[in-house]
Enzyme design. Structure first.
Site, PDB file in Angstrom:
ATOM      1  N   ARG A 275       0.791  -1.221   0.000  1.00 55.46           N
ATOM      2  CA  ARG A 275       0.000   0.000   0.000  1.00 55.46           C
ATOM      3  C   ARG A 275       0.831   1.282   0.000  1.00 55.46           C
ATOM      4  O   ARG A 275       0.596   2.183  -0.817  1.00 55.46           O
ATOM      5  CB  ARG A 275      -0.908   0.085   1.249  1.00 55.46           C
ATOM      6  CG  ARG A 275      -2.232  -0.557   1.124  1.00 55.46           C
ATOM      7  CD  ARG A 275      -2.617  -1.108   2.466  1.00 55.46           C
ATOM      8  NE  ARG A 275      -1.634  -2.117   2.801  1.00 55.46           N
ATOM      9  CZ  ARG A 275      -1.735  -3.397   2.374  1.00 55.46           C
ATOM     10  NH1 ARG A 275      -2.788  -3.774   1.733  1.00 55.46           N
ATOM     11  NH2 ARG A 275      -0.793  -4.272   2.654  1.00 55.46           N
ATOM     12  N   THR A 276       1.762   1.381   0.910  1.00 57.82           N
ATOM     13  CA  THR A 276       2.419   2.674   1.093  1.00 57.82           C
ATOM     14  C   THR A 276       3.235   3.027  -0.143  1.00 57.82           C
ATOM     15  O   THR A 276       3.118   4.141  -0.679  1.00 57.82           O
ATOM     16  CB  THR A 276       3.303   2.640   2.357  1.00 57.82           C
ATOM     17  OG1 THR A 276       2.530   2.115   3.428  1.00 57.82           O
ATOM     18  CG2 THR A 276       3.800   4.029   2.711  1.00 57.82           C
TER      19      THR A 276
ATOM     20  N   ARG B 238      10.921   4.053   3.691  1.00 58.37           N
ATOM     21  CA  ARG B 238      10.575   3.056   4.713  1.00 58.37           C
ATOM     22  C   ARG B 238      11.841   2.314   5.095  1.00 58.37           C
ATOM     23  O   ARG B 238      12.642   1.946   4.222  1.00 58.37           O
ATOM     24  CB  ARG B 238       9.525   2.078   4.207  1.00 58.37           C
ATOM     25  CG  ARG B 238       9.311   0.921   5.175  1.00 58.37           C
ATOM     26  CD  ARG B 238       8.136   0.085   4.833  1.00 58.37           C
ATOM     27  NE  ARG B 238       6.897   0.799   5.090  1.00 58.37           N
ATOM     28  CZ  ARG B 238       5.695   0.238   5.020  1.00 58.37           C
ATOM     29  NH1 ARG B 238       5.572  -1.026   4.711  1.00 58.37           N
ATOM     30  NH2 ARG B 238       4.604   0.940   5.279  1.00 58.37           N
TER      31      ARG B 238
ATOM     32  N   HIS C  48       4.399   5.763  11.735  1.00 58.43           N
ATOM     33  CA  HIS C  48       3.964   5.590  10.343  1.00 58.43           C
ATOM     34  C   HIS C  48       2.999   6.747  10.022  1.00 58.43           C
ATOM     35  O   HIS C  48       1.789   6.542   9.879  1.00 58.43           O
ATOM     36  CB  HIS C  48       3.287   4.229  10.178  1.00 58.43           C
ATOM     37  CG  HIS C  48       3.063   3.791   8.759  1.00 58.43           C
ATOM     38  ND1 HIS C  48       3.196   4.629   7.666  1.00 58.43           N
ATOM     39  CD2 HIS C  48       2.697   2.580   8.253  1.00 58.43           C
ATOM     40  CE1 HIS C  48       2.924   3.942   6.559  1.00 58.43           C
ATOM     41  NE2 HIS C  48       2.625   2.705   6.896  1.00 58.43           N
TER      42      HIS C  48
ATOM     43  N   LYS D  50      25.725  -3.011  -0.063  1.00 62.71           N
ATOM     44  CA  LYS D  50      27.196  -2.940  -0.059  1.00 62.71           C
ATOM     45  C   LYS D  50      27.703  -2.171   1.157  1.00 62.71           C
ATOM     46  O   LYS D  50      28.897  -1.903   1.277  1.00 62.71           O
ATOM     47  CB  LYS D  50      27.691  -2.222  -1.320  1.00 62.71           C
ATOM     48  CG  LYS D  50      27.237  -2.858  -2.620  1.00 62.71           C
ATOM     49  CD  LYS D  50      27.704  -1.968  -3.778  1.00 62.71           C
ATOM     50  CE  LYS D  50      26.786  -2.089  -4.969  1.00 62.71           C
ATOM     51  NZ  LYS D  50      26.925  -0.951  -5.886  1.00 62.71           N
TER      52      LYS D  50
HETATM   53  N1   CP Z   1      -0.497  -0.065   5.797  1.00 61.91           N
HETATM   54  C1   CP Z   1       0.734  -0.311   5.274  1.00 61.91           C
HETATM   55  O1   CP Z   1       1.715   0.312   5.659  1.00 61.91           O
HETATM   56  O2   CP Z   1       0.751  -1.281   4.312  1.00 61.91           O
HETATM   57  P1   CP Z   1       2.069  -1.721   3.519  1.00 61.91           P
HETATM   58  O3   CP Z   1       3.008  -2.341   4.513  1.00 61.91           O
HETATM   59  O4   CP Z   1       1.590  -2.666   2.460  1.00 61.91           O
HETATM   60  O5   CP Z   1       2.680  -0.469   2.930  1.00 61.91           O
END
Ligand code: CP
Length: 307
Positions: free
Chosen positions: A51-52, A101, A129, A80
């Site tokens: 999703r993100t 991320r 998040h 590396k």
């Molecule tokens: N909600 C969420 O962060 O989903 P993903 O891990 O798929 O990005």
């Protein structure tokens, strides 16, 4: 330079501005279709995501911009030994904005301190998040019409669930919030969140293991997955993973206007039999995340003087 590392980086007024922009994008997508022409988003994902990452990419494309990036650490020079700081410096030579991320708490903050372009935290370890929180806030706003006087139940892995930590931060600034924390003893909300956020804002909260007992009082039920990737041993994960499974029977005493949210991915914790219930909001939440990320990209690029 403005970044989004923690949802508290934005005031309540700025969050409302993002919600208003997202709602305007939903109503008039054509008006935004060319806003980011010639701009590049870099998606630096050192940890898995559906999703993100893809909603950031869809958001940038729907704004007329382009996307570069990687979806796993092994396909970048991190494999590396390149540092997050050097990676951020390098990417600022190629892109206008970064979404990152990383499994290590604080990595996006380190990136933001080492680059000349805006950095968005797309999830750091079990910490925060904030863009999931933007999706959650737009969902709550559209379902409930605002954020005041809500009783919100958080259920599942409240220890490692970074989406829970960020949403509690965000909601703590609205009047009349009440919180019910539903989890096994091993996965309780960390003490620092209870002390620094809930207690510090005088927010009434209770901890329980009983989902059905808590149900009748809830305006919002925020279900979460037990975070396998954060456990130190598989045995503990297997013991705890099915602690809560929301089924139609468990909703018998729920309010007719309950909103059920989940950041997804779902494993077992919500039965697919709930998906057709009008109270299930989790797939709308996914869509709203894209619109909030569009609003966020526009805001940060404008503030950086890149639009
Ligand atoms: N909600 C969420 O962060 O989903 P993903 O891990 O798929 O990005």
């Amino acid at each position: 330079m403005r970044h989004l590392i923690d949802i508290m980086d934005f005031s309540v007024e700025e969050l409302q501005e993002l919600i208003d922009t997202a709602n305007d994008i939903i109503a008039h997508p054509e008006f935004y279709a060319d806003r980011c022409r010639g701009k590049k988003l870099a998606t630096l994902f050192f940890e898995p995501s559906t999703r993100t990452r893809l909603s950031f990419e869809a958001a940038m494309y729907e704004l007329g911009g382009n996307v570069i990036g990687f979806s796993e650490a092994q396909s970048s020079s991190a494999a590396k030994g390149e540092s997050v700081a050097d990676t951020a410096k390098v990417i600022s030579c190629y892109a206008d904005i970064i979404a990152m991320r990383h499994p290590k708490e604080g990595a996006p903050l380190v990136a933001s301190l080492n680059t000349s372009i805006p950095v968005i935290n797309a999830g750091d370890g079990g910490h925060k998040h904030p863009t999931q929180t933007l999706a959650d806030l737009l969902t709550i706003y559209r379902e409930k019409g605002g954020f005041e006087n809500l009783t919100v139940g958080f259920c599942g892995d409240l220890k490692f669930g970074r989406t829970v930590h960020s949403l509690i931060d965000a909601l703590s600034r609205y009047e009349g919030l009440k919180v019910v924390l539903i989890s096994p003893d091993e996965l309780k909300l960390p003490s620092y969140v209870k002390k620094d956020v809930l207690a510090a804002h005088g927010i009434p909260y209770k901890q329980t293991t009983d989902l059905e007992g808590a149900m009748p009082q809830l305006d919002i039920l925020y279900m979460t997955r037990v975070q396998r990737e954060r456990f130190f041993n598989e045995e503990d994960y297997l013991r705890l993973k099915d602690s809560y499974i929301l089924t139609p029977e468990k909703l018998q005493n729920a309010r007719a206007d309950l909103s059920i949210l989940h950041p997804l991915p779902r494993v077992n914790e919500i039965s697919v039999a709930i998906d057709g219930d009008p109270r299930a909001c989790y797939f709308k939440q996914v869509l709203y995340g894209k619109y909030m990320r569009m609003a966020l990209i526009l805001k940060l690029l404008k503030e950086a003087g890149r639009l």
